[in-house]
Design a protein around this motif. Structure first.
Motif, short mmCIF file in Angstrom:
data_model
loop_
_atom_site.label_atom_id
_atom_site.label_comp_id
_atom_site.label_asym_id
_atom_site.label_seq_id
_atom_site.Cartn_x
_atom_site.Cartn_y
_atom_site.Cartn_z
N GLN A 130 0.82 -1.21 0.00
CA GLN A 130 0.00 0.00 0.00
C GLN A 130 0.86 1.27 0.00
O GLN A 130 0.51 2.26 -0.65
N LEU A 131 1.99 1.23 0.71
CA LEU A 131 2.89 2.38 0.70
C LEU A 131 3.46 2.62 -0.69
O LEU A 131 3.55 3.76 -1.15
N ASN A 132 3.85 1.55 -1.37
CA ASN A 132 4.39 1.70 -2.72
C ASN A 132 3.35 2.28 -3.68
O ASN A 132 3.68 3.06 -4.57
N ASN A 133 2.08 1.89 -3.49
CA ASN A 133 1.02 2.46 -4.31
C ASN A 133 0.88 3.96 -4.08
O ASN A 133 0.67 4.74 -5.02
N ILE A 134 0.98 4.38 -2.81
CA ILE A 134 0.91 5.81 -2.49
C ILE A 134 2.08 6.55 -3.11
O ILE A 134 1.92 7.59 -3.75
N LEU A 135 3.28 6.00 -2.94
CA LEU A 135 4.49 6.68 -3.44
C LEU A 135 4.50 6.75 -4.96
O LEU A 135 4.94 7.75 -5.54
N ARG A 136 4.02 5.69 -5.62
CA ARG A 136 3.98 5.69 -7.07
C ARG A 136 3.03 6.76 -7.60
O ARG A 136 3.30 7.40 -8.62
N SER A 137 1.93 6.98 -6.89
CA SER A 137 0.92 7.91 -7.39
C SER A 137 1.09 9.33 -6.88
O SER A 137 0.26 10.19 -7.16
N THR A 138 2.19 9.61 -6.15
CA THR A 138 2.40 10.97 -5.63
C THR A 138 3.69 11.60 -6.14
O THR A 138 4.12 12.62 -5.61
N ILE A 139 4.32 10.98 -7.15
CA ILE A 139 5.47 11.62 -7.78
C ILE A 139 4.94 12.72 -8.70
O ILE A 139 4.24 12.44 -9.67
N LYS A 140 5.29 13.96 -8.42
CA LYS A 140 4.74 15.07 -9.21
C LYS A 140 5.41 15.14 -10.58
O LYS A 140 4.75 15.14 -11.62
N ASN A 141 6.73 15.24 -10.61
CA ASN A 141 7.48 15.29 -11.87
C ASN A 141 8.76 14.48 -11.71
O ASN A 141 9.41 14.53 -10.66
N TRP A 158 25.36 -3.41 -29.50
CA TRP A 158 24.24 -2.50 -29.61
C TRP A 158 24.26 -1.52 -28.44
O TRP A 158 24.67 -1.87 -27.33
N GLN A 159 23.80 -0.31 -28.70
CA GLN A 159 23.66 0.68 -27.64
C GLN A 159 22.24 1.24 -27.67
O GLN A 159 21.69 1.51 -28.74
N ASN A 160 21.67 1.38 -26.45
CA ASN A 160 20.30 1.89 -26.34
C ASN A 160 20.28 3.06 -25.36
O ASN A 160 20.91 3.01 -24.30
N PHE A 161 19.54 4.10 -25.72
CA PHE A 161 19.43 5.29 -24.90
C PHE A 161 17.95 5.54 -24.62
O PHE A 161 17.10 5.43 -25.53
N PHE A 162 17.63 5.88 -23.37
CA PHE A 162 16.23 6.07 -22.96
C PHE A 162 16.08 7.44 -22.29
O PHE A 162 16.87 7.81 -21.42
N LEU A 163 15.04 8.15 -22.68
CA LEU A 163 14.68 9.42 -22.04
C LEU A 163 13.22 9.34 -21.64
O LEU A 163 12.35 9.03 -22.48
N GLU A 164 12.93 9.61 -20.36
CA GLU A 164 11.57 9.51 -19.85
C GLU A 164 11.18 10.78 -19.10
O GLU A 164 12.01 11.43 -18.46
N TYR A 165 9.90 11.09 -19.16
CA TYR A 165 9.35 12.17 -18.33
C TYR A 165 8.04 11.67 -17.73
O TYR A 165 7.17 11.16 -18.44
N GLN A 166 7.93 11.80 -16.41
CA GLN A 166 6.74 11.34 -15.69
C GLN A 166 6.08 12.51 -14.97
O GLN A 166 6.75 13.34 -14.35
N HIS A 167 4.76 12.56 -15.05
CA HIS A 167 4.00 13.62 -14.39
C HIS A 167 2.70 13.03 -13.84
O HIS A 167 2.05 12.22 -14.51
N ASN A 168 2.35 13.43 -12.63
CA ASN A 168 1.12 12.94 -12.00
C ASN A 168 0.04 14.01 -12.04
O ASN A 168 0.30 15.18 -11.73
N ILE A 169 -1.16 13.61 -12.42
CA ILE A 169 -2.34 14.46 -12.37
C ILE A 169 -3.34 13.79 -11.44
O ILE A 169 -3.95 12.78 -11.80
#
Length: 413
Positions: A167-178, A198-209
């Motif tokens: 339950q704590l992980n669910n709260i923390l996952r859903s409260t990351i603003k950016n 092979w080389q792989n590059f990843f760029l991510e952006y996460q935002h909570n509403i």
């Protein structure tokens, strides 16, 4: 004549009221009968038995516990609160008192529930179950920053149950603003493949509403002779403490990745610290669609996260592609500090940078073992290192190995 009729009505009414009046004086019998009526959902009559029992024995706690249950079932939250306050002052550790107090908070509206919850926090000082309830109430009241701060402090404690950590992980996952993430992965092929790294590059952006997490990802794959990009958008809408969904769509700029991909899963928590996932994925190559069914089971056992996951399909060249995984995490400090490992057979459609090899050889075996560490440098900075070994059949009589090394960085703000 009228006098006789009136007398008859009076006599019948008297007999009826007398029959309804509880004559029993034995409190144990009153409790037993009250429980039976409560179980039969005859709540008003059960309440009469509970009231009679408490009039005779105000300190008979089992009867008071029964009356609290009846009041809550009747939605008489003021009555149940008074009885709970009585027991919290006299016997806070009596069986079912804390359980019913937590249920009371969940039933009350935010302001009244918060006041009663403060009373519980004073009685059950630093109790993780009560503190978790406070974090959940804050999240439901659209106070994610306060909920996250409390959940982070709580996640660092020892002795949490698997269900509490889930339950704590669910709260923390859903409260990351950016959050912004950068990752790099190197795949080193053994000489049997006769191909360059092979080389792989990843760029991510996460935002909570509010209760929905949105994530955008760009994957760039450099395979020396060819390059390509995969663009993805993901969403994690949270319905309640036990239920949330996942959705993903993506498209690519070349033939290294699917032309188009989509997936959807539903996650449901049950029992104590268990979560089940069911869903599917659709991949499109050259105008043809391929479906994969997903089934997963996760269990939080103390500091351990244990996950079994299966991906069945798509069918390629008359071969059913299959992937089975066993994932383990060990949380050593909070929710962002953990060791992890994975054992798997086959390559999952989720592994976009590797799945092209399955398309080329759908019937050949592959096994993977890997481990890594994810740790938090500060409240805003997170580092991840991982490595693994993929053994794969190249042809029916030829085998090869791939070493995978990855590093990632995430920044929260």
């Amino acid at each position: 004549m009228k006098e006789k009729i009136a007398l008859l009505v009076f006599f019948i009414g008297f007999q009826f009221n007398y029959a309804q009046t509880i004559q029993e004086e034995n409190t144990d019998v009153l409790l037993k009968e009250g429980i039976t009526l409560y179980q039969d959902q005859n709540l008003k009559r059960a309440l009469e038995y509970a009231n009679k029992g408490l009039n005779l024995a105000p300190d008979y706690h089992d009867i008071r516990v029964l009356r609290i249950r009846i009041f809550q079932a009747l939605n008489n939250l003021e009555g149940s609160r008074e009885d709970l306050s009585y027991l919290l002052n006299k016997e806070p550790d009596y069986h079912a008192v804390k359980e019913l107090a937590i249920r009371q908070v969940r039933l009350m509206e935010f302001q009244k529930g918060s006041k009663f919850l403060d009373q519980l926090r004073a009685v059950y000082n630093n109790d993780p179950e009560i503190e978790l309830l406070k974090a959940q109430k804050l999240l439901r009241n659209n106070q994610p920053e306060e909920a996250r701060e409390l959940a982070q402090d709580l996640s660092r404690r020892n002795g949490l149950t698997g269900d509490q950590r889930y339950q704590l992980n669910n709260i923390l996952r859903s409260t990351i603003k950016n959050e912004i993430g950068l990752s790099y992965q190197l795949i080193d092929f053994s000489s049997e493949y006769n191909r360059t790294n092979w080389q792989n590059f990843f760029l991510e952006y996460q935002h909570n509403i509010k209760k929905t997490t949105l994530l955008g990802r760009v994957t760039h794959s450099d395979r020396r002779l060819n390059e390509g990009q995969l663009y993805e958008i993901e969403a994690y809408p949270v319905i309640n403490d036990k239920l949330y969904f996942f959705g993903n769509i993506g498209f690519s700029s070349g033939d290294l990745f699917p032309d188009f991909k989509s997936s959807a899963s539903v996650f449901y928590g049950f029992a104590k610290g268990f979560e089940v996932e069911t869903g599917g994925k659709m991949l499109s190559y050259g105008g043809k669609n391929y479906f994969t069914g997903i089934l997963g089971l996760t269990h939080y056992a103390g500091k351990f996260y244990l996950n079994l996951r299966a991906a069945i399909g798509p069918e390629r060249a008359q071969q059913m592609i299959q992937n089975y995984q066993f994932n383990v995490r060990y949380y050593f400090k909070g929710s962002d500090n953990y060791l992890f490992t994975r054992l798997s057979r086959g390559i999952s459609p989720d592994e976009s940078t590797l799945f092209v090899q399955v398309q080329e050889n759908p019937g050949l075996e592959a096994y993977f073992t890997g481990l890594g560490i994810n740790f938090q440098l500060s409240s805003s900075h997170i580092i991840r290192f991982d490595g693994g070994l993929l053994w794969q059949e190249i042809t029916s009589d030829k085998e090869g190995n791939q070493v995978l090394i990855g590093i990632g960085y995430r920044y929260r703000f």
